[in-house]
Every structure is written in C-alpha cells, then in structure tokens.
Design a protein around this motif. Sequence first.
Motif, PDB file in Angstrom:
ATOM      1  N   THR A  34       0.822  -1.204   0.000  1.00 11.00           N
ATOM      2  CA  THR A  34       0.000   0.000   0.000  1.00 11.00           C
ATOM      3  C   THR A  34       0.857   1.255   0.000  1.00 11.00           C
ATOM      4  N   ARG A  35       1.899   1.269   0.819  1.00 11.06           N
ATOM      5  CA  ARG A  35       2.790   2.437   0.850  1.00 11.06           C
ATOM      6  C   ARG A  35       3.482   2.623  -0.499  1.00 11.06           C
ATOM      7  N   GLU A  36       3.797   1.527  -1.138  1.00 13.60           N
ATOM      8  CA  GLU A  36       4.422   1.588  -2.463  1.00 13.60           C
ATOM      9  C   GLU A  36       3.464   2.183  -3.488  1.00 13.60           C
ATOM     10  N   ARG A  37       2.199   1.758  -3.464  1.00 13.58           N
ATOM     11  CA  ARG A  37       1.212   2.245  -4.432  1.00 13.58           C
ATOM     12  C   ARG A  37       0.869   3.711  -4.179  1.00 13.58           C
ATOM     13  N   LEU A  38       0.960   4.158  -2.927  1.00 14.71           N
ATOM     14  CA  LEU A  38       0.653   5.555  -2.612  1.00 14.71           C
ATOM     15  C   LEU A  38       1.560   6.517  -3.375  1.00 14.71           C
ATOM     16  N   GLN A  39       2.768   6.090  -3.704  1.00 18.39           N
ATOM     17  CA  GLN A  39       3.691   6.944  -4.440  1.00 18.39           C
ATOM     18  C   GLN A  39       3.179   7.263  -5.837  1.00 18.39           C
ATOM     19  N   LYS A  40       2.260   6.462  -6.342  1.00 20.18           N
ATOM     20  CA  LYS A  40       1.698   6.677  -7.686  1.00 20.18           C
ATOM     21  C   LYS A  40       0.529   7.666  -7.669  1.00 20.18           C
ATOM     22  N   PHE A  41       0.116   8.068  -6.453  1.00 21.69           N
ATOM     23  CA  PHE A  41      -1.038   8.961  -6.329  1.00 21.69           C
ATOM     24  C   PHE A  41      -0.659  10.163  -5.462  1.00 21.69           C
ATOM     25  N   PRO A  42       0.099  11.126  -6.014  1.00 19.94           N
ATOM     26  CA  PRO A  42       0.584  12.263  -5.221  1.00 19.94           C
ATOM     27  C   PRO A  42      -0.521  13.167  -4.697  1.00 19.94           C
ATOM     28  N   GLU A  43      -1.716  13.117  -5.285  1.00 22.30           N
ATOM     29  CA  GLU A  43      -2.818  13.965  -4.833  1.00 22.30           C
ATOM     30  C   GLU A  43      -3.598  13.338  -3.692  1.00 22.30           C
ATOM     31  N   VAL A  44      -3.197  12.142  -3.278  1.00 17.66           N
ATOM     32  CA  VAL A  44      -3.905  11.443  -2.209  1.00 17.66           C
ATOM     33  C   VAL A  44      -3.071  11.468  -0.937  1.00 17.66           C
ATOM     34  N   ASN A  45      -3.697  11.883   0.158  1.00 19.64           N
ATOM     35  CA  ASN A  45      -3.048  11.848   1.469  1.00 19.64           C
ATOM     36  C   ASN A  45      -3.550  10.601   2.213  1.00 19.64           C
ATOM     37  N   TYR A  46      -2.924  10.282   3.321  1.00 23.04           N
ATOM     38  CA  TYR A  46      -3.364   9.086   4.042  1.00 23.04           C
ATOM     39  C   TYR A  46      -3.027   9.166   5.515  1.00 23.04           C
ATOM     40  N   LYS A  47      -3.736   8.354   6.304  1.00 26.22           N
ATOM     41  CA  LYS A  47      -3.427   8.104   7.706  1.00 26.22           C
ATOM     42  C   LYS A  47      -3.357   6.593   7.889  1.00 26.22           C
ATOM     43  N   VAL A  48      -2.541   6.168   8.816  1.00 27.30           N
ATOM     44  CA  VAL A  48      -2.430   4.737   9.080  1.00 27.30           C
ATOM     45  C   VAL A  48      -2.369   4.518  10.585  1.00 27.30           C
ATOM     46  N   ASP A  49      -3.076   3.494  11.069  1.00 25.44           N
ATOM     47  CA  ASP A  49      -3.128   3.248  12.502  1.00 25.44           C
ATOM     48  C   ASP A  49      -3.454   1.781  12.744  1.00 25.44           C
ATOM     49  N   GLY A  50      -2.804   1.206  13.743  1.00 28.68           N
ATOM     50  CA  GLY A  50      -3.108  -0.162  14.138  1.00 28.68           C
ATOM     51  C   GLY A  50      -3.552  -0.252  15.581  1.00 28.68           C
ATOM     52  N   GLY A  51      -3.802   0.916  16.197  1.00 29.40           N
ATOM     53  CA  GLY A  51      -4.263   0.929  17.575  1.00 29.40           C
ATOM     54  C   GLY A  51      -3.177   1.275  18.572  1.00 29.40           C
ATOM     55  N   TYR A  52      -1.929   0.989  18.213  1.00 28.06           N
ATOM     56  CA  TYR A  52      -0.795   1.305  19.085  1.00 28.06           C
ATOM     57  C   TYR A  52       0.466   1.336  18.230  1.00 28.06           C
ATOM     58  N   PRO A  53       1.535   2.000  18.710  1.00 24.92           N
ATOM     59  CA  PRO A  53       2.770   2.077  17.928  1.00 24.92           C
ATOM     60  C   PRO A  53       3.333   0.683  17.634  1.00 24.92           C
ATOM     61  N   ALA A  55       2.170  -1.625  15.766  1.00 27.23           N
ATOM     62  CA  ALA A  55       1.193  -2.693  15.543  1.00 27.23           C
ATOM     63  C   ALA A  55       1.540  -3.415  14.252  1.00 27.23           C
ATOM     64  N   GLU A  56       1.312  -4.718  14.234  1.00 29.81           N
ATOM     65  CA  GLU A  56       1.633  -5.497  13.038  1.00 29.81           C
ATOM     66  C   GLU A  56       0.576  -5.304  11.956  1.00 29.81           C
ATOM     67  N   ARG A  57      -0.682  -5.371  12.344  1.00 29.86           N
ATOM     68  CA  ARG A  57      -1.785  -5.189  11.392  1.00 29.86           C
ATOM     69  C   ARG A  57      -2.301  -3.758  11.523  1.00 29.86           C
ATOM     70  N   VAL A  58      -2.402  -3.060  10.391  1.00 29.61           N
ATOM     71  CA  VAL A  58      -2.778  -1.645  10.411  1.00 29.61           C
ATOM     72  C   VAL A  58      -3.887  -1.369   9.402  1.00 29.61           C
ATOM     73  N   ARG A  59      -4.544  -0.257   9.620  1.00 27.25           N
ATOM     74  CA  ARG A  59      -5.623   0.187   8.737  1.00 27.25           C
ATOM     75  C   ARG A  59      -5.242   1.533   8.139  1.00 27.25           C
ATOM     76  N   PHE A  60      -5.531   1.712   6.858  1.00 22.30           N
ATOM     77  CA  PHE A  60      -5.250   2.971   6.165  1.00 22.30           C
ATOM     78  C   PHE A  60      -6.546   3.720   5.892  1.00 22.30           C
ATOM     79  N   ALA A  61      -6.449   5.038   5.922  1.00 22.49           N
ATOM     80  CA  ALA A  61      -7.504   5.907   5.394  1.00 22.49           C
ATOM     81  C   ALA A  61      -6.890   6.708   4.257  1.00 22.49           C
ATOM     82  N   PHE A  62      -7.527   6.706   3.094  1.00 23.20           N
ATOM     83  CA  PHE A  62      -7.079   7.500   1.943  1.00 23.20           C
ATOM     84  C   PHE A  62      -8.052   8.661   1.765  1.00 23.20           C
ATOM     85  N   PHE A  63      -7.528   9.831   1.437  1.00 15.61           N
ATOM     86  CA  PHE A  63      -8.395  11.000   1.256  1.00 15.61           C
ATOM     87  C   PHE A  63      -7.651  12.045   0.428  1.00 15.61           C
TER      88      PHE A  63
END
Length: 246
Positions: A34-53, A55-63
């Motif tokens: 996902t982080r790799e693909r984000l480089q192809k979309f410069p107009e898209v920002n994102y947040k990522v969180d897994g509940g704690y620093p 974390a192995e499994r994380v969720r992304f928000a694209f906007f």
Amino acid sequence: MDFAQVEIDDMLSQANKGRVVLTDFLDPAMAALTRERLQKFPEVNYKVDGGYPNAERVRFAFFPNYIFPEDVELNIGFLEISGNFKFQTVTHRDFLGAILATGIKREKIGDLIIIPNGCQVILDRDLVPYLIQEVDKVHRVGVTVREIVREELLLPEAKTREVIAFVKSLRLDSVGASGFGISRSQMVKEIEGQKVRVNWKLQVKPSYEVAPGDVISLRGRGRVEVLEIAGTSKSGRSKVVLKRYL
C-alpha cells in the motif's frame, strides 16, 4: 498486476476523486504494498493506525489532499476478553478462533494482545457491540467481553537484541545468516525455499543487497532489522548493526 494491487489502486482512485476510503486491517506485506502504491497517487493523502505504535496489522484511510488529516476517523475499536484461565492454557489462536466463529472476517480484526487474564482485541469499531453479544466462551472457558479505550491497552514489550557483525558483503544470505545466528549455507536454503521476506516482500535471491532500514523476516525465526552500515574493517568487511526481534 495482482488482485491486491488492483484493489488498492481502486481505493486510491476513489480518494483521488474526492472520497474518504478506509481499508480493512492489512498484514505487513499488504501494508508495504500500500505504501508503495501511494507513491503513484501524489494527490492522495493518508493516515495509518493499528491501535498502538508498531502494531503489526494496520488500517489505512485515503483522502484527497484538501481534507485535513485530523478530520479523518479510522473507526478503530478496542475490546477486552477476560476469563478464568488458571486451569486452561489458551493462545492467540484460541481467541482469534472464538472471534472468527461468530462469522466475522479476519480482515476486520487487527492485532490481538495476550494479557494475564485474557486478550485485548483491536478491530473495526462497528463490530464492537456484535462481539460483546456473541463471544461468551474461549476454549470452553466462559468469558466476559467489554469495550475498552485505547489508553487501556496493555502493550507487549518488544524483546530485542543488538547484533554487530562483520560481513564480506551486504548480500541477503550473508547479513541474514549473521542476524539469525545460522550458517550462510542454511540461510541460502531458507531464501531459496521461499521462507524469507525483505520488508514483507518475498525475496528468493541470496545475492539481494540489503540496506539500512530493511527488515528481514525468516519464517519460524522472527525478524532482523538492519539499523546501520557502520564502516569497513581493515580486512575490507562491512560492519553492520542489526536489531534481532526475539
């Protein structure tokens, strides 16, 4: 282009058109993609969180870039499953199995943190009421399920050990062997046996050259992070500083 990449690109395209899009919880390999693909979309920002620093499994928000990150919610919830497990040994698999038995998909669940009297669960917040109602046993032991807040998480303490090694080259087989404490020939077998990932991507070339920041994962042995290439010895070997996750 595989299905996962197509799915991520579709979400990023939606965000590029003005939508706020949430992923499910992603494993490290999917998060790296996902982080790799984000480089192809410069107009898209994102947040990522897994509940704690860390974390192995994380969720992304694209906007889109014109939306303030603080206005974007990732909809992450927290549960605690507790019971009397004095006479019954339970594992991560037991708690996850009890959750999945309710019909919830794995992708909706983040990390599970084992605690002395049970387990804490990071998940899609919309599923909190359902699991409170549906989960009443783990491995035949009656349990209580309650919603908690992020600050109540009992975070696991990462156990690590620093390893300093002098290697002939920065090849994956050489650095990996030093980090995991095995022979170079054994490391080659593990790499060619498709048991090794670099930054959560499968790597089957022993000659692959690693760099600072790379994380080497070996199935059954954990992870090693390349912290620093700290110069060259008089004999021409590279000094590498590694962090071994135990």
